[in-house]
Write an enzyme that holds these catalytic residues in place. Structure first.
Site, PDB file in Angstrom:
ATOM      1  CG  HIS A 170     -20.863  32.526  25.487  1.00 53.77           C
ATOM      2  ND1 HIS A 170     -19.851  32.149  26.329  1.00 53.77           N
ATOM      3  CD2 HIS A 170     -21.625  31.419  25.321  1.00 53.77           C
ATOM      4  CE1 HIS A 170     -19.981  30.876  26.651  1.00 53.77           C
ATOM      5  NE2 HIS A 170     -21.057  30.415  26.056  1.00 53.77           N
ATOM      6  CG  ASP A 171     -27.438  34.967  26.037  1.00 54.39           C
ATOM      7  OD1 ASP A 171     -28.244  34.089  26.402  1.00 54.39           O
ATOM      8  OD2 ASP A 171     -27.344  36.075  26.579  1.00 54.39           O
ATOM      9  CB  THR A 197      -4.865  35.090  25.099  1.00 49.78           C
ATOM     10  OG1 THR A 197      -5.421  36.393  25.039  1.00 49.78           O
ATOM     11  CG2 THR A 197      -4.810  34.484  23.719  1.00 49.78           C
ATOM     12  CG  ASP A 235     -13.696  42.254  20.104  1.00 48.29           C
ATOM     13  OD1 ASP A 235     -14.137  41.102  20.203  1.00 48.29           O
ATOM     14  OD2 ASP A 235     -12.698  42.663  20.718  1.00 48.29           O
ATOM     15  NE  ARG A 240      -2.393  48.438  25.072  1.00 45.26           N
ATOM     16  CZ  ARG A 240      -2.229  47.508  25.981  1.00 45.26           C
ATOM     17  NH1 ARG A 240      -1.983  47.851  27.226  1.00 45.26           N
ATOM     18  NH2 ARG A 240      -2.311  46.223  25.663  1.00 45.26           N
ATOM     19  CE  LYS A 270     -13.034  38.830  22.822  1.00 47.81           C
ATOM     20  NZ  LYS A 270     -12.904  40.309  22.832  1.00 47.81           N
ATOM     21  CE  LYS A 304     -10.186  44.754  19.298  1.00 48.64           C
ATOM     22  NZ  LYS A 304     -10.908  44.519  20.561  1.00 48.64           N
TER      23      LYS A 304
HETATM   24  O1  C5P Z   1      -3.313  47.746  22.600  1.00 48.53           O
HETATM   25  P1  C5P Z   1      -3.231  46.350  22.063  1.00 48.53           P
HETATM   26  O2  C5P Z   1      -2.577  46.258  20.700  1.00 48.53           O
HETATM   27  O3  C5P Z   1      -2.656  45.381  23.051  1.00 48.53           O
HETATM   28  O4  C5P Z   1      -4.761  45.964  21.841  1.00 48.53           O
HETATM   29  C1  C5P Z   1      -5.122  44.697  21.391  1.00 48.53           C
HETATM   30  C2  C5P Z   1      -6.607  44.580  21.298  1.00 48.53           C
HETATM   31  O5  C5P Z   1      -6.915  43.215  21.033  1.00 48.53           O
HETATM   32  C3  C5P Z   1      -7.367  44.941  22.556  1.00 48.53           C
HETATM   33  O6  C5P Z   1      -8.643  45.441  22.140  1.00 48.53           O
HETATM   34  C4  C5P Z   1      -7.507  43.633  23.270  1.00 48.53           C
HETATM   35  O7  C5P Z   1      -8.646  43.579  24.091  1.00 48.53           O
HETATM   36  C5  C5P Z   1      -7.682  42.674  22.094  1.00 48.53           C
HETATM   37  N1  C5P Z   1      -7.296  41.289  22.348  1.00 48.53           N
HETATM   38  C6  C5P Z   1      -6.033  40.922  22.788  1.00 48.53           C
HETATM   39  N2  C5P Z   1      -5.728  39.615  22.993  1.00 48.53           N
HETATM   40  C7  C5P Z   1      -6.629  38.683  22.760  1.00 48.53           C
HETATM   41  C8  C5P Z   1      -7.897  39.025  22.311  1.00 48.53           C
HETATM   42  C9  C5P Z   1      -8.205  40.350  22.107  1.00 48.53           C
HETATM   43  O8  C5P Z   1      -5.191  41.770  22.990  1.00 48.53           O
HETATM   44  N3  C5P Z   1      -6.300  37.434  22.916  1.00 48.53           N
END
Ligand code: C5P
Length: 234
Positions: free
Chosen positions: A68-69, A123, A64, A215, A66, A37
């Protein structure tokens, strides 16, 4: 949409912006086990090169950004994304029906076109944040409303929390429906700044079709091994 590229079960979120770090991570992961991603950090820093790095290593890419326009701008952005040979693209459902239709038409429905999914409510937004921008009946109602709109327009799926996955899967069923869920944490790993987390296996059991994991893989001492362990757990 009837046909689009098949999706990997896991997308690893490459949230690093530094080129050396991005390339190092790509070299340690097995492209038969995951996609990548690429979000706003890496894309703003490196542009389409970041997508090329991942594609050259053989990874399917979820771009990713997103979008929006206005409809015409989003359509052209989606077409440019499709030209980058990515597997998955997303837009904000709150851009409205005409924007979603323009995005859908720009992507097209051929077998090698990217799949197109919608973000409903970020979220990071609580009911009080939504009320401040005029949405007074809460996040749950807004998520449902926007997901139904995306399904009605014929998008392929949504990005959502694994906790919402079952109801979202009902809107995007079957082999072509996509429910892509971040906030996934293998049992026993650090939650970082995620609050409402589920394990990879539970997310799939709830109806998720692809997991976005950052992570727990990218910050591991050995990201390749961490990915393998998660795949084994599934
Ligand atoms: O490191 P981690 O597993 O938390 O990364 C999750 C990824 O998903 C990040 O790129 C974060 O921006 C994205 N994301 C999220 N929650 C959402 C939408 C996207 O953690 N609701």
């Amino acid at each position: 949409m009837a046909r689009h590229r098949s999706q990997p079960r896991i997308y690893v979120a490459l949230d690093a912006a530094e080129e050396g770090r991005v390339r190092e991570l790509l070299s340690t992961l097995d492209p038969s086990l995951c996609g990548i991603k690429i979000g706003k950090e890496a894309f703003t820093a490196h542009g389409p090169r970041a997508v090329e790095w991942a594609r050259q290593c053989g990874f399917p890419v979820f771009l990713d950004l997103k979008f929006h326009d206005i409809p015409n701008t989003v359509a052209q952005a989606c077409r440019a994304a499709a030209d980058l040979d990515v597997a998955l693209v997303n837009v904000h459902a709150s851009g409205g029906r005409r924007m979603l239709e323009a995005a859908r038409d720009a992507i097209g429905g051929t077998g090698d076109a990217p799949a197109l999914i919608a973000v409903t409510v970020l979220t990071s937004m609580e009911d009080s944040d939504l009320a401040e921008v005029g949405v007074t009946d809460g996040a749950e109602a807004q998520v449902g409303r926007l997901a139904r709109l995306a399904a009605d327009v014929g998008l392929d799926g949504v990005v959502c929390s694994a906790r919402e996955a079952a109801s979202m899967r009902a809107l995007f069923p079957g082999e072509t429906g996509l429910v892509v869920t971040p906030g996934v944490r293998p049992a026993g790993s650090a939650r970082d700044d995620q609050r409402r987390v589920v394990t990879p296996a539970d997310a799939l059991a709830n109806g998720a079709t692809s997991l976005v994991i950052g992570r727990p893989i990218t910050a591991a001492a050995d990201p390749g091994r961490a990915l393998e362990a998660i795949v084994a757990e599934l």
